[in-house]
Design a protein around this motif. Structure first.
Motif, PDB file in Angstrom:
ATOM      1  N   LYS A 128       0.867  -1.199   0.000  1.00  0.00           N
ATOM      2  CA  LYS A 128       0.000   0.000   0.000  1.00  0.00           C
ATOM      3  C   LYS A 128       0.893   1.236   0.000  1.00  0.00           C
ATOM      4  O   LYS A 128       1.829   1.335   0.797  1.00  0.00           O
ATOM      5  CB  LYS A 128      -0.875  -0.031   1.255  1.00  0.00           C
ATOM      6  N   ARG A 129       0.560   2.155  -0.912  1.00  0.00           N
ATOM      7  CA  ARG A 129       1.331   3.380  -1.067  1.00  0.00           C
ATOM      8  C   ARG A 129       1.346   4.187   0.227  1.00  0.00           C
ATOM      9  O   ARG A 129       0.343   4.230   0.944  1.00  0.00           O
ATOM     10  CB  ARG A 129       0.629   4.186  -2.165  1.00  0.00           C
ATOM     11  N   GLY A 130       2.453   4.862   0.495  1.00  0.00           N
ATOM     12  CA  GLY A 130       2.462   5.736   1.668  1.00  0.00           C
ATOM     13  C   GLY A 130       3.745   6.526   1.818  1.00  0.00           C
ATOM     14  O   GLY A 130       4.806   6.129   1.366  1.00  0.00           O
ATOM     15  N   ARG A 131       3.618   7.668   2.449  1.00  0.00           N
ATOM     16  CA  ARG A 131       4.744   8.556   2.745  1.00  0.00           C
ATOM     17  C   ARG A 131       4.632   8.954   4.204  1.00  0.00           C
ATOM     18  O   ARG A 131       3.538   9.144   4.734  1.00  0.00           O
ATOM     19  CB  ARG A 131       4.666   9.798   1.830  1.00  0.00           C
ATOM     20  N   ARG A 132       5.761   9.072   4.880  1.00  0.00           N
ATOM     21  CA  ARG A 132       5.827   9.450   6.302  1.00  0.00           C
ATOM     22  C   ARG A 132       4.859   8.582   7.118  1.00  0.00           C
ATOM     23  O   ARG A 132       3.976   9.070   7.821  1.00  0.00           O
ATOM     24  CB  ARG A 132       5.563  10.942   6.478  1.00  0.00           C
ATOM     25  N   ILE A 133       5.055   7.284   6.978  1.00  0.00           N
ATOM     26  CA  ILE A 133       4.198   6.295   7.640  1.00  0.00           C
ATOM     27  C   ILE A 133       4.648   6.166   9.107  1.00  0.00           C
ATOM     28  O   ILE A 133       5.841   6.010   9.376  1.00  0.00           O
ATOM     29  CB  ILE A 133       4.324   4.936   6.913  1.00  0.00           C
ATOM     30  N   ALA A 134       3.700   6.237  10.016  1.00  0.00           N
ATOM     31  CA  ALA A 134       4.029   6.070  11.440  1.00  0.00           C
ATOM     32  C   ALA A 134       4.358   4.599  11.718  1.00  0.00           C
ATOM     33  O   ALA A 134       3.817   3.703  11.059  1.00  0.00           O
ATOM     34  CB  ALA A 134       2.844   6.502  12.299  1.00  0.00           C
ATOM     35  N   VAL A 135       5.225   4.366  12.692  1.00  0.00           N
ATOM     36  CA  VAL A 135       5.615   2.989  13.021  1.00  0.00           C
ATOM     37  C   VAL A 135       4.380   2.135  13.306  1.00  0.00           C
ATOM     38  O   VAL A 135       4.291   0.987  12.848  1.00  0.00           O
ATOM     39  CB  VAL A 135       6.587   2.957  14.225  1.00  0.00           C
ATOM     40  N   ASP A 136       3.410   2.694  14.036  1.00  0.00           N
ATOM     41  CA  ASP A 136       2.242   1.872  14.398  1.00  0.00           C
ATOM     42  C   ASP A 136       1.248   1.697  13.247  1.00  0.00           C
ATOM     43  O   ASP A 136       0.280   0.958  13.383  1.00  0.00           O
ATOM     44  CB  ASP A 136       1.561   2.403  15.672  1.00  0.00           C
ATOM     45  N   VAL A 217      10.081   0.455   7.488  1.00  0.00           N
ATOM     46  CA  VAL A 217       9.064   1.053   6.612  1.00  0.00           C
ATOM     47  C   VAL A 217       8.858   2.519   7.006  1.00  0.00           C
ATOM     48  O   VAL A 217       8.829   3.420   6.153  1.00  0.00           O
ATOM     49  CB  VAL A 217       7.739   0.259   6.694  1.00  0.00           C
ATOM     50  N   ALA A 218       8.742   2.775   8.298  1.00  0.00           N
ATOM     51  CA  ALA A 218       8.549   4.149   8.762  1.00  0.00           C
ATOM     52  C   ALA A 218       9.737   5.022   8.371  1.00  0.00           C
ATOM     53  O   ALA A 218       9.574   6.123   7.835  1.00  0.00           O
ATOM     54  CB  ALA A 218       8.344   4.157  10.280  1.00  0.00           C
ATOM     55  N   TYR A 219      10.941   4.515   8.593  1.00  0.00           N
ATOM     56  CA  TYR A 219      12.138   5.314   8.303  1.00  0.00           C
ATOM     57  C   TYR A 219      12.294   5.589   6.805  1.00  0.00           C
ATOM     58  O   TYR A 219      12.502   6.727   6.385  1.00  0.00           O
ATOM     59  CB  TYR A 219      13.386   4.615   8.860  1.00  0.00           C
ATOM     60  N   ALA A 220      12.180   4.534   5.993  1.00  0.00           N
ATOM     61  CA  ALA A 220      12.365   4.704   4.543  1.00  0.00           C
ATOM     62  C   ALA A 220      11.303   5.638   3.972  1.00  0.00           C
ATOM     63  O   ALA A 220      11.565   6.395   3.017  1.00  0.00           O
ATOM     64  CB  ALA A 220      12.311   3.346   3.839  1.00  0.00           C
ATOM     65  N   SER A 221      10.111   5.635   4.560  1.00  0.00           N
ATOM     66  CA  SER A 221       9.017   6.448   4.015  1.00  0.00           C
ATOM     67  C   SER A 221       9.151   7.926   4.379  1.00  0.00           C
ATOM     68  O   SER A 221       8.398   8.758   3.874  1.00  0.00           O
ATOM     69  CB  SER A 221       7.658   5.900   4.466  1.00  0.00           C
ATOM     70  N   ILE A 222      10.121   8.260   5.226  1.00  0.00           N
ATOM     71  CA  ILE A 222      10.459   9.683   5.418  1.00  0.00           C
ATOM     72  C   ILE A 222      11.064  10.217   4.119  1.00  0.00           C
ATOM     73  O   ILE A 222      10.788  11.328   3.683  1.00  0.00           O
ATOM     74  CB  ILE A 222      11.490   9.858   6.566  1.00  0.00           C
ATOM     75  N   VAL A 223      11.878   9.358   3.487  1.00  0.00           N
ATOM     76  CA  VAL A 223      12.669   9.775   2.325  1.00  0.00           C
ATOM     77  C   VAL A 223      11.904   9.566   1.025  1.00  0.00           C
ATOM     78  O   VAL A 223      11.987  10.381   0.112  1.00  0.00           O
ATOM     79  CB  VAL A 223      13.995   8.963   2.302  1.00  0.00           C
ATOM     80  N   HIS A 224      11.187   8.433   0.935  1.00  0.00           N
ATOM     81  CA  HIS A 224      10.537   8.032  -0.315  1.00  0.00           C
ATOM     82  C   HIS A 224       9.061   7.747  -0.076  1.00  0.00           C
ATOM     83  O   HIS A 224       8.702   7.205   0.969  1.00  0.00           O
ATOM     84  CB  HIS A 224      11.104   6.690  -0.827  1.00  0.00           C
TER      85      HIS A 224
END
Ligand code: ZN
Length: 274
Positions: A128-136, A217-224
Motif C-alpha cells: 500500500k502506497r504511503g509517505r511518512r508512515i508512522a511505526v504503528d 518502513v517508517a524510516y524509509a518512508s520519510i525519504v521516499h
C-alpha cells in the motif's frame, strides 16, 4: 496466501499457490496484483488455469520494483563480526531491478570478482502506497514477506566508501520464491539461515534485528513514497564469508531459508564474461 511470479515462455504470470497447485491470476506479476485496490480479497478469490507447483520456473517475486532498498548492519551478531557499533539510524542502500534473479536461478560469479559472498535476508514487500508512515501504521503498508540473498562482490563493495558496485551486480540477487502475505506470516521470531555446499554458514533469529520491518518502513518512508511492490531487504545476520575469508566458488550450491517463507536454492557458476 502465497503469491509468486513465474516464467511462461518470454513473459511472466502471477500465481496464487494453494498446496500443490498454482492458480494463474491473469496479471503479469505480483506487483500487478499489489497495485489493485483490495488485492487481498481479489487474489484470494480469483480463479484461472491451474498448474502443478512442481516444476514452476520462478521469476524474482517482484521482477521490476520501483525501489529495492537494502539495509546494512542490522543484526547485532553481524554488526559485532564487522567490528562496528550498533547504529542509531538504519544504513540504507539500493539495488537496481536488473540485479534480481529467481529463487532457483544460477548465480553467475563474475570473472572480475574473487570475493562473491552470501547474505540471507528477511525481505519486506510493500502492499500500500504511503509517505511518512508512522511505526504503528507500518503493518498496513506491508503486503508480506519473502527471502533475498543480497549476494555481494566484497572486493568491489570495499573499493570505495559507496557500496553500490558490490551490491547491485547484474543478475546477482535471488528474490523469492514467493510472497507470504503478512496475515499468514510467522511473527517477529523466525529462523533465518544460509547453507553453502551443505554447510551452515549463517543461522539467526529475525528477532535479533536492530530495526524491525515496521521501523524500516517508517524510516524509509520519510525519504521516499513507498509504492506497492517496493522491496526492503532488512539486512543479514552474522556468518558471512567475508568474516572467515571464504567465498562462493564455481559449482557451489547456496540455500537461503527463512522458517515459514520457503527457500531459495541457487547453483553458483563462474561466468566467463562472454
Ligand atoms: Zn545485505
Amino acid at each position: 496466501m502465497k503469491l509468486a511470479t513465474i516464467r511462461d515462455g518470454a513473459s511472466t504470470k502471477a500465481v496464487r499457490i494453494d498446496g500443490a497447485e498454482a492458480i494463474e491470476l491473469g496479471v503479469v506479476d505480483v506487483q500487478a496484483v499489489l497495485e489493485r485496490d483490495g488485492w487481498q480479497d481479489w487474489a484470494a478469490g480469483v480463479d484461472g488455469p491451474r498448474r502443478p507447483v512442481d516444476g514452476l520456473d520462478y521469476a524474482p517475486v517482484i521482477p521490476r520494483p520501483d525501489k529495492v532498498l537494502c539495509v546494512g548492519l542490522n543484526y547485532r551478531s553481524h554488526i559485532l563480526e564487522t567490528g562496528n557499533e550498533v547504529p542509531s539510524h538504519p544504513t540504507l542502500f539500493s539495488k537496481f531491478a536488473s540485479a534480481l534473479i529467481g529463487a532457483n536461478d544460477e548465480v553467475p560469479l563474475p570473472p572480475e570478482s574473487g570475493k562473491v559472498d552470501w547474505e540471507a535476508e528477511l525481505t519486506v514487500v510493500i502492499g500500500k502506497r504511503g509517505r511518512r508512515i508512522a511505526v504503528d501504521q507500518a503493518h498496513d503498508h506491508i503486503a508480506g514477506y519473502t527471502i533475498m540473498n543480497d549476494v555481494s562482490m566484497r572486493d568491489f563493495q570495499m573499493r570505495t566508501t559507496q557500496w553500490l558496485q558490490g551490491k547491485s551486480w547484474e543478475r546477482s540477487t535471488p528474490l523469492g520464491p514467493w510472497l507470504v502475505t503478512a496475515d499468514e506470516s510467522p511473527g517477529p521470531s523466525r529462523e533465518i539461515s544460509c547453507e553453502v555446499n551443505g554447510e551452515q554458514k549463517q543461522k539467526a533469529d529475525t528477532a535479533d534485528l536492530v530495526f524491525d520491518p515496521a521501523a524500516l518502513v517508517a524510516y524509509a518512508s520519510i525519504v521516499h513514497t513507498l509504492e506497492p511492490g517496493d522491496v526492503i531487504a532488512t539486512g543479514t545476520p552474522g556468518g558471512v564469508g567475508m568474516a572467515s575469508g571464504q567465498f562462493l566458488e564455481d559449482g557451489a550450491v547456496m540455500i537461503t531459508r527463512i522458517a515459514g517463507l520457503g527457500e531459495c536454492r541457487n547453483l553458483c557458476r563462474r561466468d566467463r564474461g562472454s
